[in-house]
Design a protein around this motif. Sequence first.
Motif, PDB file in Angstrom:
ATOM      1  N   LEU A 121      45.948 -15.791  21.173  1.00 21.09           N
ATOM      2  CA  LEU A 121      45.331 -14.470  21.345  1.00 21.09           C
ATOM      3  C   LEU A 121      44.946 -13.862  20.000  1.00 21.09           C
ATOM      4  O   LEU A 121      43.861 -13.290  19.844  1.00 21.09           O
ATOM      5  CB  LEU A 121      46.292 -13.536  22.086  1.00 21.09           C
ATOM      6  CG  LEU A 121      46.507 -13.831  23.569  1.00 21.09           C
ATOM      7  CD1 LEU A 121      47.704 -13.041  24.099  1.00 21.09           C
ATOM      8  CD2 LEU A 121      45.256 -13.512  24.386  1.00 21.09           C
ATOM      9  N   LEU A 122      45.823 -13.983  19.020  1.00 21.54           N
ATOM     10  CA  LEU A 122      45.524 -13.463  17.690  1.00 21.54           C
ATOM     11  C   LEU A 122      44.333 -14.190  17.073  1.00 21.54           C
ATOM     12  O   LEU A 122      43.489 -13.573  16.414  1.00 21.54           O
ATOM     13  CB  LEU A 122      46.750 -13.594  16.787  1.00 21.54           C
ATOM     14  CG  LEU A 122      47.919 -12.661  17.130  1.00 21.54           C
ATOM     15  CD1 LEU A 122      49.180 -13.113  16.413  1.00 21.54           C
ATOM     16  CD2 LEU A 122      47.588 -11.223  16.756  1.00 21.54           C
ATOM     17  N   ALA A 123      44.246 -15.494  17.306  1.00 21.28           N
ATOM     18  CA  ALA A 123      43.120 -16.268  16.793  1.00 21.28           C
ATOM     19  C   ALA A 123      41.808 -15.836  17.432  1.00 21.28           C
ATOM     20  O   ALA A 123      40.734 -16.011  16.845  1.00 21.28           O
ATOM     21  CB  ALA A 123      43.350 -17.760  17.031  1.00 21.28           C
ATOM     22  N   ALA A 124      41.904 -15.250  18.639  1.00  8.84           N
ATOM     23  CA  ALA A 124      40.720 -14.750  19.342  1.00  8.84           C
ATOM     24  C   ALA A 124      40.480 -13.265  19.050  1.00  8.84           C
ATOM     25  O   ALA A 124      39.722 -12.603  19.760  1.00  8.84           O
ATOM     26  CB  ALA A 124      40.875 -14.972  20.844  1.00  8.84           C
ATOM     27  N   ASP A 125      41.147 -12.737  18.021  1.00  8.62           N
ATOM     28  CA  ASP A 125      40.987 -11.341  17.576  1.00  8.62           C
ATOM     29  C   ASP A 125      41.468 -10.321  18.606  1.00  8.62           C
ATOM     30  O   ASP A 125      40.949  -9.203  18.676  1.00  8.62           O
ATOM     31  CB  ASP A 125      39.520 -11.045  17.203  1.00  8.62           C
ATOM     32  CG  ASP A 125      39.079 -11.836  15.981  1.00  8.62           C
ATOM     33  OD1 ASP A 125      39.902 -12.006  15.067  1.00  8.62           O
ATOM     34  OD2 ASP A 125      37.919 -12.274  15.954  1.00  8.62           O
ATOM     35  N   LYS A 126      42.482 -10.681  19.405  1.00  7.52           N
ATOM     36  CA  LYS A 126      43.123  -9.731  20.320  1.00  7.52           C
ATOM     37  C   LYS A 126      44.333  -9.113  19.628  1.00  7.52           C
ATOM     38  O   LYS A 126      44.822  -9.618  18.614  1.00  7.52           O
ATOM     39  CB  LYS A 126      43.542 -10.429  21.612  1.00  7.52           C
ATOM     40  CG  LYS A 126      42.439 -11.261  22.254  1.00  7.52           C
ATOM     41  CD  LYS A 126      41.204 -10.444  22.584  1.00  7.52           C
ATOM     42  CE  LYS A 126      40.142 -11.313  23.252  1.00  7.52           C
ATOM     43  NZ  LYS A 126      38.896 -10.547  23.521  1.00  7.52           N
ATOM     44  N   ARG A 127      44.848  -8.026  20.194  1.00  6.65           N
ATOM     45  CA  ARG A 127      46.007  -7.330  19.627  1.00  6.65           C
ATOM     46  C   ARG A 127      47.143  -7.292  20.649  1.00  6.65           C
ATOM     47  O   ARG A 127      47.404  -6.259  21.266  1.00  6.65           O
ATOM     48  CB  ARG A 127      45.614  -5.917  19.207  1.00  6.65           C
ATOM     49  CG  ARG A 127      44.581  -5.854  18.099  1.00  6.65           C
ATOM     50  CD  ARG A 127      44.233  -4.416  17.726  1.00  6.65           C
ATOM     51  NE  ARG A 127      43.541  -3.730  18.829  1.00  6.65           N
ATOM     52  CZ  ARG A 127      44.068  -2.802  19.585  1.00  6.65           C
ATOM     53  NH1 ARG A 127      45.328  -2.450  19.428  1.00  6.65           N
ATOM     54  NH2 ARG A 127      43.372  -2.235  20.549  1.00  6.65           N
ATOM     55  N   PRO A 128      47.836  -8.413  20.849  1.00  3.28           N
ATOM     56  CA  PRO A 128      48.892  -8.442  21.865  1.00  3.28           C
ATOM     57  C   PRO A 128      50.099  -7.596  21.478  1.00  3.28           C
ATOM     58  O   PRO A 128      50.417  -7.429  20.296  1.00  3.28           O
ATOM     59  CB  PRO A 128      49.275  -9.929  21.938  1.00  3.28           C
ATOM     60  CG  PRO A 128      48.899 -10.470  20.598  1.00  3.28           C
ATOM     61  CD  PRO A 128      47.673  -9.709  20.184  1.00  3.28           C
ATOM     62  N   VAL A 129      50.750  -7.059  22.491  1.00  4.58           N
ATOM     63  CA  VAL A 129      52.027  -6.370  22.329  1.00  4.58           C
ATOM     64  C   VAL A 129      53.022  -7.080  23.224  1.00  4.58           C
ATOM     65  O   VAL A 129      52.683  -7.500  24.335  1.00  4.58           O
ATOM     66  CB  VAL A 129      51.911  -4.872  22.687  1.00  4.58           C
ATOM     67  CG1 VAL A 129      51.357  -4.672  24.079  1.00  4.58           C
ATOM     68  CG2 VAL A 129      53.256  -4.168  22.557  1.00  4.58           C
ATOM     69  N   ALA A 130      54.259  -7.266  22.741  1.00  8.03           N
ATOM     70  CA  ALA A 130      55.258  -8.027  23.490  1.00  8.03           C
ATOM     71  C   ALA A 130      56.421  -7.147  23.910  1.00  8.03           C
ATOM     72  O   ALA A 130      56.912  -6.320  23.135  1.00  8.03           O
ATOM     73  CB  ALA A 130      55.773  -9.190  22.655  1.00  8.03           C
ATOM     74  N   ALA A 131      56.871  -7.329  25.148  1.00  2.00           N
ATOM     75  CA  ALA A 131      58.092  -6.717  25.667  1.00  2.00           C
ATOM     76  C   ALA A 131      59.008  -7.857  26.091  1.00  2.00           C
ATOM     77  O   ALA A 131      58.693  -8.602  27.024  1.00  2.00           O
ATOM     78  CB  ALA A 131      57.777  -5.809  26.850  1.00  2.00           C
ATOM     79  N   LEU A 132      60.138  -8.002  25.395  1.00  2.00           N
ATOM     80  CA  LEU A 132      61.029  -9.137  25.601  1.00  2.00           C
ATOM     81  C   LEU A 132      62.399  -8.658  26.048  1.00  2.00           C
ATOM     82  O   LEU A 132      62.951  -7.707  25.470  1.00  2.00           O
ATOM     83  CB  LEU A 132      61.165  -9.946  24.308  1.00  2.00           C
ATOM     84  CG  LEU A 132      59.858 -10.342  23.602  1.00  2.00           C
ATOM     85  CD1 LEU A 132      60.157 -11.128  22.334  1.00  2.00           C
ATOM     86  CD2 LEU A 132      58.952 -11.134  24.543  1.00  2.00           C
ATOM     87  N   GLY A 133      62.958  -9.309  27.066  1.00  2.00           N
ATOM     88  CA  GLY A 133      64.249  -8.907  27.595  1.00  2.00           C
ATOM     89  C   GLY A 133      65.270 -10.031  27.538  1.00  2.00           C
ATOM     90  O   GLY A 133      64.946 -11.196  27.806  1.00  2.00           O
ATOM     91  N   PHE A 134      66.518  -9.665  27.182  1.00  2.00           N
ATOM     92  CA  PHE A 134      67.613 -10.635  27.089  1.00  2.00           C
ATOM     93  C   PHE A 134      68.896  -9.990  27.608  1.00  2.00           C
ATOM     94  O   PHE A 134      68.981  -8.769  27.715  1.00  2.00           O
ATOM     95  CB  PHE A 134      67.822 -11.079  25.637  1.00  2.00           C
ATOM     96  CG  PHE A 134      66.580 -11.579  24.966  1.00  2.00           C
ATOM     97  CD1 PHE A 134      66.151 -12.879  25.150  1.00  2.00           C
ATOM     98  CD2 PHE A 134      65.834 -10.738  24.156  1.00  2.00           C
ATOM     99  CE1 PHE A 134      64.996 -13.343  24.550  1.00  2.00           C
ATOM    100  CE2 PHE A 134      64.685 -11.183  23.540  1.00  2.00           C
ATOM    101  CZ  PHE A 134      64.253 -12.499  23.747  1.00  2.00           C
ATOM    102  N   GLY A 135      69.886 -10.829  27.891  1.00  2.00           N
ATOM    103  CA  GLY A 135      71.157 -10.292  28.317  1.00  2.00           C
ATOM    104  C   GLY A 135      71.900  -9.600  27.196  1.00  2.00           C
ATOM    105  O   GLY A 135      72.519  -8.552  27.383  1.00  2.00           O
ATOM    106  N   ALA A 136      71.832 -10.220  25.999  1.00  2.00           N
ATOM    107  CA  ALA A 136      72.539  -9.698  24.832  1.00  2.00           C
ATOM    108  C   ALA A 136      71.851 -10.208  23.575  1.00  2.00           C
ATOM    109  O   ALA A 136      71.028 -11.130  23.627  1.00  2.00           O
ATOM    110  CB  ALA A 136      74.003 -10.143  24.856  1.00  2.00           C
ATOM    111  N   ALA A 137      72.214  -9.640  22.435  1.00  2.00           N
ATOM    112  CA  ALA A 137      71.591 -10.032  21.167  1.00  2.00           C
ATOM    113  C   ALA A 137      71.789 -11.510  20.870  1.00  2.00           C
ATOM    114  O   ALA A 137      70.909 -12.163  20.305  1.00  2.00           O
ATOM    115  CB  ALA A 137      72.161  -9.175  20.033  1.00  2.00           C
ATOM    116  N   ARG A 138      72.941 -12.068  21.258  1.00  2.00           N
ATOM    117  CA  ARG A 138      73.215 -13.479  20.954  1.00  2.00           C
ATOM    118  C   ARG A 138      72.286 -14.427  21.716  1.00  2.00           C
ATOM    119  O   ARG A 138      72.199 -15.611  21.384  1.00  2.00           O
ATOM    120  CB  ARG A 138      74.674 -13.812  21.277  1.00  2.00           C
ATOM    121  CG  ARG A 138      75.028 -13.745  22.751  1.00  2.00           C
ATOM    122  CD  ARG A 138      76.482 -14.099  23.011  1.00  2.00           C
ATOM    123  NE  ARG A 138      76.804 -14.059  24.434  1.00  2.00           N
ATOM    124  CZ  ARG A 138      77.131 -12.969  25.090  1.00  2.00           C
ATOM    125  NH1 ARG A 138      77.195 -11.793  24.452  1.00  2.00           N
ATOM    126  NH2 ARG A 138      77.409 -13.011  26.385  1.00  2.00           N
TER     127      ARG A 138
END
Length: 244
Positions: A121-138
């Motif tokens: 996406l970045l190579a195609a000049d887009k500006r992605p935003v990410a939302a990432l979810g996990f159980g814990a930091a580890r």
Amino acid sequence: MKKGLFTVMENVSVADRVLRMTLAGDASAIVRPGQFVNVEIEGLYLRRPLSVCDWDAGKVVLVYKVIGVGTQKLSRLRPGAALDLLTGLGNGFDVGASGARPLLVGGGVGVPPLYGLARRLLAADKRPVAALGFGAAREAILVDEMRALGVETHVATLDGSMGAKGLVTDLFPALGETTYFYACGPEPMLRAAEAALPTDGEMSFEERMGCGFGACMGCSCRTKGGSRRVCKDGPVFKKGEVLA
């Protein structure tokens, strides 16, 4: 689809029970982020499907979680070991559908294919935003790597040990307007994202697979267009296409 031998370059721990394996070999059959490989593991009858985190013509990066016998065996491989892979499986994400500011929604080990997607996406000049979810930091993976690409990255953990406390969908209200979404993770997360996000999007589904290329019909799911195979017709489907 292409069958070939790959050589392990590295196989290192990156989080709790999660490893990154880099393989050298002919990856020319991989053409879209979100595709997967099927790995032959010594002593096991069925290959194991693993999503592709990133790739170039001579290298494949896999980020996988140790869950059962197959991934336990993979985790013990050292540099120089050979693996037989089927590459270029599945239909992957459509980068061209993204619009200017697409949202990448990932949960746990559903995050890796979003890294390769972000790069394209970045190579195609887009500006992605990410939302990432996990159980814990580890359990968190690829957060720093996403940010190093220049992707605006937001994190939620169930126990609050990293980022915001809560579900990945709790991050959505603060993200601003996005043009499209790409999601990969547990099915409850996919369903919640589908219901919460107003834009069109694509979701990558997981299913137990036999062959990995559409012959055995073992990974079929119900869609608006009838029964479809996750390995061949998916794993990526459009929003609203797969029935609960």
